[in-house]
Design an enzyme around this catalytic site. Structure first.
Site: not given
Ligand code: AMP
Length: 175
Positions: A62, A99
């Site tokens: 995305r 996770e």
């Molecule tokens: P993180 O590594 O936890 O910051 O996750 C970031 C990636 O996961 C991004 O590329 C987002 O597209 C996706 N992502 C994680 N959590 C969500 C959420 N609650 N809603 C939408 N996209 C998410």
């Protein structure tokens, strides 16, 4: 008037997707609305106008949607960060914690070069693990991360704490 609250109205909350307890912030209504899409790209690009940006690094999948037009607006090149095995040439790679378990991101070894100023763009910052791994990838190749830009920030997951000392801009925050 287009602003962050107006933009928030074009993001759809999907409870329990992709797994129970997660509220997924679905940006497809925003992306499908010409004004909201344009506002999002312009607001991220405007936040870094006047700053030297040689490359915009977008994170699969995305992140590509916003990073491409932001790169175009800033007059910078676009560089993809991808999941393992997708990039065809020599890569640098970085692991990051999920996770449960770990995942890996890859960047072409010539995607960014020493001395270049890089802006990292993704749609959402959640725990910050993806963004922090992307920072490490860019720095491994000798380039400088000038800033990171996101459409959405989930402040309750404290992703910014993993990016201490970096300039982080987000348009819509959920607390
Ligand atoms: P993180 O590594 O936890 O910051 O996750 C970031 C990636 O996961 C991004 O590329 C987002 O597209 C996706 N992502 C994680 N959590 C969500 C959420 N609650 N809603 C939408 N996209 C998410």
């Amino acid at each position: 008037m287009a602003d962050a609250d107006w933009l928030r109205g074009r993001i759809r909350d999907i409870p329990d997707f992709p797994s129970p307890g997660i509220v997924f912030r679905d940006l497809t209504p925003l992306l499908g609305d010409v004004e909201a899409f344009r506002f999002t790209v312009d607001a991220i690009a405007d936040a870094f106008a006047g700053r030297r940006v040689d490359k915009v690094v977008g994170v699969e999948a995305r992140g590509f949607i916003l990073a491409g037009p932001v790169a175009y607006r800033l007059g910078a090149g676009f560089v993809p960060v991808r999941k393992p095995g997708k990039l065809p040439w020599r890569t640098e790679s970085e692991e990051y914690a999920l996770e449960y378990g770990v995942d890996r991101l890859e960047l072409h070894a010539d995607g960014v070069a020493p001395g270049e100023q890089v802006l990292i763009v993704d749609d959402v910052i959640a725990t910050g693990g993806t963004a922090a791994a992307t920072v490490r990838l860019v720095e491994k190749l000798g380039a400088t991360v000038t800033a990171l830009g996101f459409a959405v920030e989930l402040t309750y997951l404290a992703g910014r704490e993993k990016l201490d000392g970096y300039d982080v801009v987000s348009l819509v925050a959920y607390s």
